[in-house]
Design a protein around this motif. Structure first.
Motif, PDB file in Angstrom:
ATOM      1  N   UNK A 162      22.900  12.817 -15.798  1.00 40.52           N
ATOM      2  CA  UNK A 162      21.694  13.044 -14.965  1.00 40.52           C
ATOM      3  C   UNK A 162      20.525  12.248 -15.750  1.00 40.52           C
ATOM      4  N   UNK A 163      20.947  11.895 -17.060  1.00 44.04           N
ATOM      5  CA  UNK A 163      19.757  11.176 -17.760  1.00 44.04           C
ATOM      6  C   UNK A 163      19.979   9.918 -18.031  1.00 44.04           C
ATOM      7  N   UNK A 164      21.049   9.627 -19.191  1.00 45.44           N
ATOM      8  CA  UNK A 164      21.346   8.482 -19.548  1.00 45.44           C
ATOM      9  C   UNK A 164      21.736   7.408 -18.705  1.00 45.44           C
ATOM     10  N   UNK A 165      22.563   7.892 -17.458  1.00 43.01           N
ATOM     11  CA  UNK A 165      23.226   7.115 -16.322  1.00 43.01           C
ATOM     12  C   UNK A 165      22.003   6.479 -15.601  1.00 43.01           C
ATOM     13  N   UNK A 166      21.125   7.360 -15.115  1.00 40.58           N
ATOM     14  CA  UNK A 166      20.108   6.923 -14.303  1.00 40.58           C
ATOM     15  C   UNK A 166      18.806   5.910 -14.803  1.00 40.58           C
ATOM     16  N   UNK A 167      18.721   6.022 -16.158  1.00 39.36           N
ATOM     17  CA  UNK A 167      17.968   5.096 -16.940  1.00 39.36           C
ATOM     18  C   UNK A 167      18.696   3.989 -16.858  1.00 39.36           C
ATOM     19  N   UNK A 168      19.907   3.645 -17.245  1.00 40.89           N
ATOM     20  CA  UNK A 168      20.482   2.545 -17.257  1.00 40.89           C
ATOM     21  C   UNK A 168      20.630   1.800 -15.813  1.00 40.89           C
ATOM     22  N   UNK A 169      20.815   2.683 -14.869  1.00 38.24           N
ATOM     23  CA  UNK A 169      20.825   2.242 -13.453  1.00 38.24           C
ATOM     24  C   UNK A 169      19.415   1.793 -13.257  1.00 38.24           C
TER      25      UNK A 169
END
Length: 299
Positions: A29-36
């Motif tokens: 919910x933090x790292x993945x949304x930033x990458x996406x």
């Protein structure tokens, strides 16, 4: 003997297991949304068709063809550089002032000063009543009674006043998490340091503050700075609730409301992701600058 990361993993496996639930949620919910967001910023994506790579087009459009974004950028920078430093300084000053009160009085004062941050959303109707555009608005009624104005002013509609009012309301709600961190940090300082300071020649409270209190609160000061940066750059609710969505001639538009416009109304997720990436970079850069300033003054 295995001293690499696998050895450390085996040695501290219980600690990593305890951290695992948090790490999973943090990644999802933090790292993945930033990458996406970085990935989608280079695509045209409307949530119906598959993302289509378009290179730097979104960034070119953002800075060269979106006048509303430039307005939102200016407003966000004003919010950040006015409410951020003032809120940060005010949070520390209030925490420092109430620190020497008795435990009961300090708890009461903490609640009183923190209440605006808790109930801010629920008192927007009160602010709308204060700045109502007719003669029944408290501010208009007060100014007309004093003879300062003869006709009601549309405070939340006239673009000359919208941003000023939003900044004032945001400042009223500014004693948030950083304020609580400062209150807690002041309580953890070893009192013997102040006694030693007196022996070393410290003569007043301000010398005590500069040479003992601030250096002893580095973690809380850094945490407070990060929280204020995030809060000041992510202003949206106060603008939507008081000035409308969108506001008159986009006078109260911020980067977050602009992202919400394209992301949740127009469903241009690629373009919204581009704005989110720019906002993220601004936050990170500001955080680095603030940390360097704190280090430069010896904190």
């Amino acid at each position: 003997m295995n001293t690499g990361w696998t050895g450390k993993l085996k040695k501290h496996k219980e600690s990593y297991l305890l951290m695992m639930p948090y790490l999973i949620f943090f990644i999802l919910f933090t790292i993945l949304p930033v990458i996406l967001s970085f990935v989608f910023s280079f695509t045209y994506y409307n949530m119906i068709e598959p993302p289509r790579f378009i290179g730097w087009y979104n960034y070119i459009r953002l800075f060269l063809d979106d006048d509303i974004f430039i307005t939102a950028l200016k407003n966000t920078m004003l919010f950040a550089f006015i409410t951020g430093p003032i809120s940060y300084a005010l949070s520390f000053l209030v925490a420092w002032m109430i620190n020497d009160l008795s435990r009961t009085l300090r708890s009461i004062a903490t609640v009183v000063f923190y209440i605006p941050a808790i109930v801010g959303a629920s008192v927007y109707p009160m602010w709308r009543l204060i700045f109502s555009s007719d003669a029944y608005g408290y501010l208009n009624g007060f100014l007309m009674k004093l003879g300062i104005i003869s006709d009601p002013i549309a405070w939340l509609v006239d673009k000359k006043y919208v941003l000023i009012i939003l900044i004032l309301v945001q400042l009223w709600m500014s004693l948030g998490i950083s304020f609580l961190a400062f209150v807690a940090g002041l309580q953890t300082i070893d009192r013997s340091l102040y006694e030693a300071g007196v022996m070393d020649g410290i003569k007043n409270r301000f010398q005590e503050l500069w040479y003992i209190t601030l250096p002893s609160m580095v973690p809380q000061l850094v945490f407070g700075a990060v929280m204020q940066i995030v809060t000041s750059f992510s202003v949206a609710e106060v603008s939507i609730e008081l000035a409308g969505f969108p506001s008159t001639e986009y006078a109260g538009e911020t980067m977050v409301t602009h992202i919400m416009d394209y992301g949740t109304i127009r469903y241009e997720m690629g373009y919204a992701s581009t704005m989110a990436v720019v906002l993220f970079i601004m936050m990170v850069a500001t955080n680095r600058i603030v940390n360097k300033l704190l280090n430069k003054v010896g904190l």
